[in-house]
Design a protein around this motif. Structure first.
Motif, PDB file in Angstrom:
ATOM      1  N   MET A 191       1.520  -0.808   0.196  1.00  0.00           N
ATOM      2  CA  MET A 191       0.000  -0.172   0.253  1.00  0.00           C
ATOM      3  C   MET A 191       0.866   1.744  -0.130  1.00  0.00           C
ATOM      4  SD  MET A 191      -3.650  -0.587   2.446  1.00  0.00           S
ATOM      5  CE  MET A 191      -2.627  -2.152   3.877  1.00  0.00           C
ATOM      6  N   ALA A 192       2.144   0.998   1.026  1.00  0.00           N
ATOM      7  CA  ALA A 192       2.869   2.094   0.840  1.00  0.00           C
ATOM      8  C   ALA A 192       3.877   2.351  -0.577  1.00  0.00           C
ATOM      9  CB  ALA A 192       4.136   1.651   2.065  1.00  0.00           C
ATOM     10  N   GLU A 193       4.043   1.554  -1.265  1.00  0.00           N
ATOM     11  CA  GLU A 193       4.936   1.798  -2.792  1.00  0.00           C
ATOM     12  C   GLU A 193       3.229   2.280  -3.220  1.00  0.00           C
ATOM     13  OE1 GLU A 193       7.442  -0.507  -4.360  1.00  0.00           O
ATOM     14  OE2 GLU A 193       7.029  -1.520  -2.773  1.00  0.00           O
ATOM     15  N   GLN A 194       2.434   1.720  -3.771  1.00  0.00           N
ATOM     16  CA  GLN A 194       1.046   2.012  -4.520  1.00  0.00           C
ATOM     17  C   GLN A 194       0.546   3.822  -3.906  1.00  0.00           C
ATOM     18  OE1 GLN A 194      -0.588   0.356  -7.280  1.00  0.00           O
ATOM     19  NE2 GLN A 194       1.378  -0.371  -7.151  1.00  0.00           N
ATOM     20  N   GLY A 195       0.699   4.106  -2.670  1.00  0.00           N
ATOM     21  CA  GLY A 195       0.402   5.419  -2.492  1.00  0.00           C
ATOM     22  C   GLY A 195       1.569   6.525  -2.856  1.00  0.00           C
ATOM     23  N   ILE A 196       2.467   6.070  -2.391  1.00  0.00           N
ATOM     24  CA  ILE A 196       3.617   7.013  -2.730  1.00  0.00           C
ATOM     25  C   ILE A 196       3.381   7.472  -4.532  1.00  0.00           C
ATOM     26  CG2 ILE A 196       6.158   7.609  -3.130  1.00  0.00           C
ATOM     27  CD1 ILE A 196       6.549   6.193  -0.591  1.00  0.00           C
ATOM     28  N   ALA A 197       3.627   5.632  -5.136  1.00  0.00           N
ATOM     29  CA  ALA A 197       3.558   6.576  -6.689  1.00  0.00           C
ATOM     30  C   ALA A 197       2.222   6.819  -7.447  1.00  0.00           C
ATOM     31  CB  ALA A 197       3.761   5.062  -7.552  1.00  0.00           C
ATOM     32  N   ALA A 198       1.084   6.566  -6.637  1.00  0.00           N
ATOM     33  CA  ALA A 198       0.203   7.632  -6.900  1.00  0.00           C
ATOM     34  C   ALA A 198      -0.230   9.383  -6.843  1.00  0.00           C
ATOM     35  CB  ALA A 198      -1.355   7.051  -6.216  1.00  0.00           C
ATOM     36  N   ALA A 200       3.088  11.155  -6.865  1.00  0.00           N
ATOM     37  CA  ALA A 200       3.882  11.472  -7.448  1.00  0.00           C
ATOM     38  C   ALA A 200       3.556  11.525  -9.270  1.00  0.00           C
ATOM     39  CB  ALA A 200       4.883  10.123  -7.353  1.00  0.00           C
ATOM     40  N   ARG A 201       3.006  10.955  -9.688  1.00  0.00           N
ATOM     41  CA  ARG A 201       2.304  10.619 -10.950  1.00  0.00           C
ATOM     42  C   ARG A 201       1.084  11.698 -10.844  1.00  0.00           C
ATOM     43  NH1 ARG A 201       0.726   5.082 -10.146  1.00  0.00           N
ATOM     44  NH2 ARG A 201      -1.523   5.147  -9.841  1.00  0.00           N
ATOM     45  N   GLU A 274      16.807  -0.953   1.493  1.00  0.00           N
ATOM     46  CA  GLU A 274      16.008  -2.010   0.710  1.00  0.00           C
ATOM     47  C   GLU A 274      14.445  -0.663   0.988  1.00  0.00           C
ATOM     48  OE1 GLU A 274      12.731  -5.357   0.839  1.00  0.00           O
ATOM     49  OE2 GLU A 274      14.562  -5.486   2.411  1.00  0.00           O
ATOM     50  N   ALA A 275      14.435  -0.007   2.171  1.00  0.00           N
ATOM     51  CA  ALA A 275      12.557   0.753   2.036  1.00  0.00           C
ATOM     52  C   ALA A 275      13.278   2.062   1.190  1.00  0.00           C
ATOM     53  CB  ALA A 275      12.903   0.807   3.241  1.00  0.00           C
ATOM     54  N   MET A 276      14.937   2.678   0.796  1.00  0.00           N
ATOM     55  CA  MET A 276      14.872   4.033   0.169  1.00  0.00           C
ATOM     56  C   MET A 276      14.767   3.688  -1.615  1.00  0.00           C
ATOM     57  SD  MET A 276      15.709   6.469   2.176  1.00  0.00           S
ATOM     58  CE  MET A 276      14.855   5.999   4.084  1.00  0.00           C
ATOM     59  N   ALA A 277      15.524   2.728  -1.283  1.00  0.00           N
ATOM     60  CA  ALA A 277      14.982   1.873  -2.830  1.00  0.00           C
ATOM     61  C   ALA A 277      13.512   1.971  -3.931  1.00  0.00           C
ATOM     62  CB  ALA A 277      16.033   0.191  -3.546  1.00  0.00           C
ATOM     63  N   LEU A 283       9.207   6.070  -6.470  1.00  0.00           N
ATOM     64  CA  LEU A 283       8.876   8.204  -6.971  1.00  0.00           C
ATOM     65  C   LEU A 283       9.617   8.007  -8.524  1.00  0.00           C
ATOM     66  CD1 LEU A 283      10.595   9.819  -3.993  1.00  0.00           C
ATOM     67  CD2 LEU A 283       8.495  10.383  -4.644  1.00  0.00           C
ATOM     68  N   SER A 284       9.710   6.791  -8.891  1.00  0.00           N
ATOM     69  CA  SER A 284      10.471   7.335 -10.938  1.00  0.00           C
ATOM     70  C   SER A 284      12.150   7.909 -10.742  1.00  0.00           C
ATOM     71  CB  SER A 284       9.619   7.315 -11.580  1.00  0.00           C
ATOM     72  OG  SER A 284       8.742   6.910 -11.972  1.00  0.00           O
ATOM     73  N   ALA A 285      12.115   7.928  -9.328  1.00  0.00           N
ATOM     74  CA  ALA A 285      13.458   8.634  -8.808  1.00  0.00           C
ATOM     75  C   ALA A 285      14.613   8.073  -8.920  1.00  0.00           C
ATOM     76  CB  ALA A 285      13.185  10.128  -7.796  1.00  0.00           C
ATOM     77  N   LYS A 286      16.465   8.420  -9.320  1.00  0.00           N
ATOM     78  CA  LYS A 286      17.131   7.385  -8.828  1.00  0.00           C
ATOM     79  C   LYS A 286      17.624   7.701  -7.064  1.00  0.00           C
ATOM     80  CE  LYS A 286      19.563   8.865 -12.717  1.00  0.00           C
ATOM     81  NZ  LYS A 286      21.184   9.261 -13.892  1.00  0.00           N
ATOM     82  N   ASP A 287      17.383   8.564  -6.780  1.00  0.00           N
ATOM     83  CA  ASP A 287      17.346   8.448  -5.071  1.00  0.00           C
ATOM     84  C   ASP A 287      16.248   9.155  -4.169  1.00  0.00           C
ATOM     85  OD1 ASP A 287      19.154   9.213  -2.487  1.00  0.00           O
ATOM     86  OD2 ASP A 287      18.523  11.067  -2.336  1.00  0.00           O
ATOM     87  N   ALA A 288      16.217   8.282  -3.348  1.00  0.00           N
ATOM     88  CA  ALA A 288      15.070   8.694  -2.652  1.00  0.00           C
ATOM     89  C   ALA A 288      14.339  10.358  -1.579  1.00  0.00           C
ATOM     90  CB  ALA A 288      14.017   7.507  -1.241  1.00  0.00           C
ATOM     91  N   ALA A 289      15.678  10.729  -0.812  1.00  0.00           N
ATOM     92  CA  ALA A 289      15.698  12.027  -0.683  1.00  0.00           C
ATOM     93  C   ALA A 289      15.939  13.254  -1.083  1.00  0.00           C
ATOM     94  CB  ALA A 289      16.990  12.275   0.589  1.00  0.00           C
ATOM     95  N   THR A 290      16.604  13.436  -2.249  1.00  0.00           N
ATOM     96  CA  THR A 290      16.788  13.838  -3.559  1.00  0.00           C
ATOM     97  C   THR A 290      15.083  13.868  -4.417  1.00  0.00           C
ATOM     98  OG1 THR A 290      17.939  12.897  -5.116  1.00  0.00           O
ATOM     99  CG2 THR A 290      18.998  14.072  -3.714  1.00  0.00           C
ATOM    100  N   GLY A 291      15.366  12.857  -4.404  1.00  0.00           N
ATOM    101  CA  GLY A 291      13.831  12.958  -5.737  1.00  0.00           C
ATOM    102  C   GLY A 291      12.569  13.650  -4.249  1.00  0.00           C
ATOM    103  N   LEU A 292      12.439  13.238  -3.892  1.00  0.00           N
ATOM    104  CA  LEU A 292      10.994  13.362  -2.769  1.00  0.00           C
ATOM    105  C   LEU A 292      11.496  15.289  -2.907  1.00  0.00           C
ATOM    106  CD1 LEU A 292      11.047  11.073   0.750  1.00  0.00           C
ATOM    107  CD2 LEU A 292       9.222  11.864  -1.238  1.00  0.00           C
TER     108      LEU A 292
END
Length: 352
Positions: A191-198, A200-201, A274-277, A283-292
């Motif tokens: 749910m977390a991955e789907q929520g972030i992706a929804a 972010a897009r 693993e969570a960062m990946a 986010l379709s980003a290379k890095d979690a922190a800078t992607g946010l």
């Protein structure tokens, strides 16, 4: 696969367009014939209009909900509950109004219906954060969880872009911390991955076309998923810092979350690879922190706490309070590291 425990929170969710037309029906299901409607002062007119759907079940409007749910504001609202003989509350708005409804329900066990108009996500949780004497304290209890959530996409079509962005990133914060929570499990992580992706897009589309119903539906769906994450597992450093700064300095809730999140993620990145990946992938980003950071800043959000009213001498006392009774966190809390984190967020620097 590792062993895990998953506890699902029982709440009725109605999602779609035009769904507020079902409010009277939902009140009837709860045997509620004296419904007190809650809002902030800014949304009083909107709440009054929506309340008319209740017909004779509408008992009155209390439009004094405040950010961070001060306990004295709750006490005032409880006097209105008693005066009107209300047997249910209907919260219309964002996290401030939902928080007031939860605070009332915690003290009275009255049933709640929530109509979210932002992407706060708190309507999906049994968690209440209250402020008193400069401290924001959270508690969790089954009485706090709303019985019914009515998501009406149409109510979000006019949500200003700036508020949509910060509200959306606020929701993303719940899912981000769920991915490295101590109680993390595969169901919540999905749910977390789907929520972030929804979200972010959806947000870039909303920035270009604020009235796009598909993007608004995507964002609202994502916010619900992120809210379920918040209500299902414990949170960590990011939420502790937000509660600290919110209680101490009364900073605006969603913008504060937006500015802090990339820095809290950067702090925790070495301890939760693993969570960062998974965050970066969503986010379709290379890095979690800078992607946010890039997502929020690219959509016009202010990334500096100093623009939100945090005083320049507030970092040290905030660090001290955050380290006292700290939340569990994947990385050990270090005073110098937290000072660096808050200093970066204060200035609005891109995390390294």
């Amino acid at each position: 696969m590792d062993n895990f425990i998953y506890n699902g929170n029982a709440a009725r969710v109605i999602f779609g367009r035009g769904t507020i037309s079902r409010l009277a029906e939902e009140a009837e299901r709860l045997s509620a014939d004296r419904v007190l409607v809650l809002s902030t002062p800014e949304q009083a007119d909107q709440a009054q209009g929506i309340a008319e759907v209740l017909g004779s079940r509408f008992a009155g409007l209390y439009s004094k909900a405040q950010m961070h749910t001060p306990v004295d504001a709750t006490a005032d609202a409880l006097r209105e509950v008693e005066r009107l003989g209300a047997n249910a509350v209907l919260s219309i708005g964002g996290g401030s109004t939902t928080g007031l409804g939860k605070a009332i329900a915690f003290r009275t066990d009255l049933p709640q219906i929530v109509v979210p108009t932002t992407y706060a996500g708190s309507e999906a949780t049994p968690i209440l954060g209250e402020t008193e004497n400069g401290r924001k304290v959270t508690k969790s209890d089954p009485r706090i969880l709303p019985e019914v959530i009515v998501y009406d996409v149409d109510l979000t079509l006019t949500l200003p872009v700036a508020m949509s962005v910060t509200s959306g990133i606020n929701a993303v914060a719940h899912a981000v911390e769920a991915l490295y929570a101590r109680e993390a499990n595969p169901i919540v992580s999905l749910m977390a991955e789907q929520g972030i992706a929804a979200i972010a897009r959806a947000l870039p589309i909303i920035a270009r076309r604020p009235d796009d119903p598909d993007a608004r539906a995507d964002a609202l769906y994502g916010a619900w998923l992120c809210g379920v994450c918040l209500g299902s597992v414990g949170m960590a450093l990011h939420h502790k810092l937000c509660h600290t700064l919110g209680g101490m300095f009364n900073l605006p809730h969603a913008p504060m979350h937006t500015a802090l999140l990339p820095h809290a993620v950067a702090y925790n990145a070495p301890a939760a690879p693993e969570a960062m990946a998974r965050i970066a992938q969503a986010l379709s980003a290379k890095d979690a922190a800078t992607g946010l950071f890039d997502l929020a800043q690219g959509l016009g959000a202010s990334m500096a706490l100093k623009t939100m009213g945090m005083p320049d001498d507030g970092i040290d006392p905030a660090v001290e309070q955050a380290m006292a009774n700290a939340y569990w966190n994947p990385r050990v809390l270090e005073k110098d590291g937290l000072h660096q984190l808050l200093a970066g967020a204060y200035e609005g620097q891109r995390p390294e």
